[in-house]
Design a protein around this motif. Structure first.
Motif, PDB file in Angstrom:
ATOM      1  N   THR A 223       0.839  -1.207   0.000  1.00 20.91           N
ATOM      2  CA  THR A 223       0.000   0.000   0.000  1.00 20.91           C
ATOM      3  C   THR A 223       0.865   1.246   0.000  1.00 20.91           C
ATOM      4  O   THR A 223       0.568   2.226  -0.703  1.00 20.91           O
ATOM      5  N   ARG A 224       1.927   1.204   0.770  1.00 18.66           N
ATOM      6  CA  ARG A 224       2.861   2.345   0.798  1.00 18.66           C
ATOM      7  C   ARG A 224       3.531   2.529  -0.562  1.00 18.66           C
ATOM      8  O   ARG A 224       3.629   3.653  -1.080  1.00 18.66           O
ATOM      9  N   LEU A 225       3.995   1.448  -1.179  1.00 22.70           N
ATOM     10  CA  LEU A 225       4.623   1.538  -2.498  1.00 22.70           C
ATOM     11  C   LEU A 225       3.636   2.057  -3.546  1.00 22.70           C
ATOM     12  O   LEU A 225       3.994   2.877  -4.397  1.00 22.70           O
ATOM     13  N   ASN A 226       2.402   1.590  -3.479  1.00 22.54           N
ATOM     14  CA  ASN A 226       1.400   2.044  -4.445  1.00 22.54           C
ATOM     15  C   ASN A 226       1.084   3.523  -4.278  1.00 22.54           C
ATOM     16  O   ASN A 226       0.807   4.221  -5.269  1.00 22.54           O
ATOM     17  N   ARG A 227       1.122   4.016  -3.050  1.00 25.87           N
ATOM     18  CA  ARG A 227       0.871   5.442  -2.829  1.00 25.87           C
ATOM     19  C   ARG A 227       1.950   6.286  -3.506  1.00 25.87           C
ATOM     20  O   ARG A 227       1.658   7.302  -4.140  1.00 25.87           O
ATOM     21  N   VAL A 228       3.197   5.840  -3.394  1.00 26.86           N
ATOM     22  CA  VAL A 228       4.298   6.554  -4.056  1.00 26.86           C
ATOM     23  C   VAL A 228       4.149   6.492  -5.567  1.00 26.86           C
ATOM     24  O   VAL A 228       4.344   7.486  -6.277  1.00 26.86           O
ATOM     25  N   THR A 229       3.803   5.316  -6.089  1.00 30.24           N
ATOM     26  CA  THR A 229       3.633   5.162  -7.532  1.00 30.24           C
ATOM     27  C   THR A 229       2.471   6.004  -8.046  1.00 30.24           C
ATOM     28  O   THR A 229       2.563   6.601  -9.128  1.00 30.24           O
ATOM     29  N   ASN A 230       1.387   6.061  -7.306  1.00 34.76           N
ATOM     30  CA  ASN A 230       0.243   6.876  -7.727  1.00 34.76           C
ATOM     31  C   ASN A 230       0.611   8.357  -7.784  1.00 34.76           C
ATOM     32  O   ASN A 230       0.113   9.095  -8.657  1.00 34.76           O
ATOM     33  N   ASN A 231       1.461   8.795  -6.873  1.00 32.05           N
ATOM     34  CA  ASN A 231       1.921  10.182  -6.926  1.00 32.05           C
ATOM     35  C   ASN A 231       2.745  10.439  -8.200  1.00 32.05           C
ATOM     36  O   ASN A 231       2.633  11.506  -8.820  1.00 32.05           O
ATOM     37  N   LYS A 232       3.545   9.446  -8.603  1.00 30.93           N
ATOM     38  CA  LYS A 232       4.304   9.577  -9.848  1.00 30.93           C
ATOM     39  C   LYS A 232       3.374   9.566 -11.050  1.00 30.93           C
ATOM     40  O   LYS A 232       3.612  10.274 -12.038  1.00 30.93           O
ATOM     41  N   PHE A 233       2.312   8.760 -10.993  1.00 28.27           N
ATOM     42  CA  PHE A 233       1.310   8.776 -12.061  1.00 28.27           C
ATOM     43  C   PHE A 233       0.727  10.172 -12.228  1.00 28.27           C
ATOM     44  O   PHE A 233       0.626  10.691 -13.345  1.00 28.27           O
ATOM     45  N   ASP A 234       0.323  10.788 -11.119  1.00 28.53           N
ATOM     46  CA  ASP A 234      -0.300  12.106 -11.173  1.00 28.53           C
ATOM     47  C   ASP A 234       0.674  13.150 -11.706  1.00 28.53           C
ATOM     48  O   ASP A 234       0.302  13.993 -12.537  1.00 28.53           O
ATOM     49  N   SER A 235       1.918  13.114 -11.234  1.00 33.38           N
ATOM     50  CA  SER A 235       2.908  14.087 -11.691  1.00 33.38           C
ATOM     51  C   SER A 235       3.187  13.930 -13.186  1.00 33.38           C
ATOM     52  O   SER A 235       3.228  14.923 -13.933  1.00 33.38           O
ATOM     53  N   PHE A 236       3.341  12.691 -13.634  1.00 28.83           N
ATOM     54  CA  PHE A 236       3.587  12.433 -15.050  1.00 28.83           C
ATOM     55  C   PHE A 236       2.381  12.839 -15.899  1.00 28.83           C
ATOM     56  O   PHE A 236       2.531  13.407 -16.995  1.00 28.83           O
ATOM     57  N   ALA A 237       1.188  12.567 -15.400  1.00 24.76           N
ATOM     58  CA  ALA A 237      -0.026  12.922 -16.135  1.00 24.76           C
ATOM     59  C   ALA A 237      -0.168  14.434 -16.276  1.00 24.76           C
ATOM     60  O   ALA A 237      -0.597  14.929 -17.332  1.00 24.76           O
ATOM     61  N   HIS A 238       0.182  15.196 -15.245  1.00 19.94           N
ATOM     62  CA  HIS A 238       0.111  16.655 -15.341  1.00 19.94           C
ATOM     63  C   HIS A 238       1.076  17.185 -16.392  1.00 19.94           C
ATOM     64  O   HIS A 238       0.723  18.077 -17.177  1.00 19.94           O
ATOM     65  N   ASP A 239       2.282  16.628 -16.415  1.00 26.58           N
ATOM     66  CA  ASP A 239       3.254  17.052 -17.425  1.00 26.58           C
ATOM     67  C   ASP A 239       2.790  16.663 -18.831  1.00 26.58           C
ATOM     68  O   ASP A 239       2.959  17.437 -19.785  1.00 26.58           O
ATOM     69  N   LEU A 240       2.199  15.482 -18.954  1.00 26.28           N
ATOM     70  CA  LEU A 240       1.682  15.063 -20.256  1.00 26.28           C
ATOM     71  C   LEU A 240       0.543  15.960 -20.718  1.00 26.28           C
ATOM     72  O   LEU A 240       0.438  16.291 -21.911  1.00 26.28           O
ATOM     73  N   HIS A 241      -0.304  16.355 -19.798  1.00 26.89           N
ATOM     74  CA  HIS A 241      -1.411  17.244 -20.156  1.00 26.89           C
ATOM     75  C   HIS A 241      -0.890  18.560 -20.700  1.00 26.89           C
ATOM     76  O   HIS A 241      -1.361  19.063 -21.736  1.00 26.89           O
ATOM     77  N   ASP A 242       0.091  19.137 -20.005  1.00 23.44           N
ATOM     78  CA  ASP A 242       0.664  20.400 -20.477  1.00 23.44           C
ATOM     79  C   ASP A 242       1.326  20.221 -21.844  1.00 23.44           C
ATOM     80  O   ASP A 242       1.203  21.085 -22.719  1.00 23.44           O
ATOM     81  N   PHE A 243       2.004  19.088 -22.034  1.00 21.77           N
ATOM     82  CA  PHE A 243       2.729  18.857 -23.277  1.00 21.77           C
ATOM     83  C   PHE A 243       1.778  18.703 -24.462  1.00 21.77           C
ATOM     84  O   PHE A 243       1.954  19.338 -25.512  1.00 21.77           O
ATOM     85  N   PHE A 244       0.756  17.880 -24.310  1.00 23.42           N
ATOM     86  CA  PHE A 244      -0.146  17.623 -25.437  1.00 23.42           C
ATOM     87  C   PHE A 244      -1.196  18.719 -25.619  1.00 23.42           C
ATOM     88  O   PHE A 244      -1.790  18.832 -26.692  1.00 23.42           O
ATOM     89  N   ALA A 245      -1.397  19.534 -24.587  1.00 23.01           N
ATOM     90  CA  ALA A 245      -2.357  20.625 -24.729  1.00 23.01           C
ATOM     91  C   ALA A 245      -1.706  21.892 -25.268  1.00 23.01           C
ATOM     92  O   ALA A 245      -2.328  22.663 -26.014  1.00 23.01           O
ATOM     93  N   THR A 246      -0.431  22.124 -24.898  1.00 19.53           N
ATOM     94  CA  THR A 246       0.238  23.368 -25.313  1.00 19.53           C
ATOM     95  C   THR A 246       1.465  23.125 -26.182  1.00 19.53           C
ATOM     96  O   THR A 246       1.988  24.073 -26.777  1.00 19.53           O
ATOM     97  N   GLY A 247       1.969  21.893 -26.213  1.00 14.49           N
ATOM     98  CA  GLY A 247       3.163  21.599 -26.989  1.00 14.49           C
ATOM     99  C   GLY A 247       4.436  21.649 -26.184  1.00 14.49           C
ATOM    100  O   GLY A 247       5.528  21.474 -26.745  1.00 14.49           O
ATOM    101  N   ALA A 248       4.362  21.878 -24.873  1.00 11.75           N
ATOM    102  CA  ALA A 248       5.565  21.950 -24.041  1.00 11.75           C
ATOM    103  C   ALA A 248       5.200  21.698 -22.590  1.00 11.75           C
ATOM    104  O   ALA A 248       4.068  21.940 -22.161  1.00 11.75           O
TER     105      ALA A 248
END
Length: 257
Positions: A223-248
């Motif tokens: 559960t602890r490991l999954n919490r850390v991984t989920n935080n990485k999912f969210d961080s990566f998803a935010h960067d992907l959103h900015d990249f595919f929405a604005t190009g950077a």
């Protein structure tokens, strides 16, 4: 008088030694196999605990290697995606990743959503949702899907950890009940007649704890490991959103894709 005392002490010692020989797991199994009908509940408890233990060990091993692989590859996948100058090459790299690799699947869902939105410019889809909203919805679905996959087996571990002690306790209570009935029927209340059957009944509680403790520890660990991984999912998803929405990414100049 002295001889009688010594005889009584020797008899007591023999009774204690006899009781000890009747308190082992081997002796319990011998009795259960000799009279399976009388020990039906004990057999059911033992089989249930063994099944729980096998399932628990299976999911502990599966989740251990899954998290080990994820930790080894996640940083490499993320860094390679951002360090690849051409977006098409980066997407191609994500497509080459194994099906079990979650970060590449999140990136591919975002890329597909952006491409789908771009292909349908001027349609009702574009009028109802702009690119940012469309990519954001795809990323939310991808993160939710991959987070759910991380939790595979945790329900089993939680169930085993919470119920195995009570299953073992049921075996103990039923074993003591049967032992008391046999003691009452035989009319013997010596140490070897009482300690042996009662001690064997307590083995079921020990087995229940033996099954439950690793499951509880593993559940908390994963559960602890999954919490850390989920935080990485969210961080990566935010960067992907900015990249595919604005190009950077945030903090970078827009690049041609």
């Amino acid at each position: 008088m002295l001889q009688e005392f010594m005889f009584a002490a020797a008899a007591g010692g023999n009774n204690a030694a006899s009781a000890l020989t009747q308190m082992g797991v081997g002796h319990l199994l011998e009795e259960m196999m000799a009279e399976p009908g009388q020990f039906a509940v004990s057999w059911a408890v033992l089989i249930t605990l063994v099944t729980m233990s096998v399932l628990s060990i299976y999911w502990i091993v599966i989740n251990f290697f899954k998290n080990l692989s994820l930790r080894r590859n996640s940083d490499r996948v993320i860094s390679t995606f951002w360090e690849t100058p051409n977006a098409q090459d980066a997407i191609r790299f994500m497509e080459e990743q194994p099906k079990s690799e979650p970060f590449s699947k999140i990136a591919l869902d975002a890329a597909q959503a952006a491409a789908h939105h771009q292909r349908h410019e001027g349609s009702r889809l574009v009028e109802s949702l702009n690119r940012s909203e469309f990519v954001d919805r795809a990323l939310r679905q991808a993160v939710t899907r991959e987070s759910s996959r991380l939790e595979n087996g945790l329900t089993v571990l939680a169930t085993v950890g919470s119920t195995a002690p009570f299953v073992g306790l049921l075996g103990t209570v039923w074993g003591i009940y049967g032992a008391l009935i046999r003691i009452g029927a035989s009319g013997q209340a010596s140490i070897d007649a009482v300690a042996g059957p009662v001690g064997e009944a307590l083995i079921m509680t020990a087995l229940g704890l033996f099954v439950a403790i690793p499951a509880v520890l593993a559940y908390n660990f994963f559960t602890r490991l999954n919490r850390v991984t989920n935080n990485k999912f969210d961080s990566f998803a935010h960067d992907l959103h900015d990249f595919f929405a604005t190009g950077a990414r945030v903090g970078e100049m827009p690049a041609k894709r």
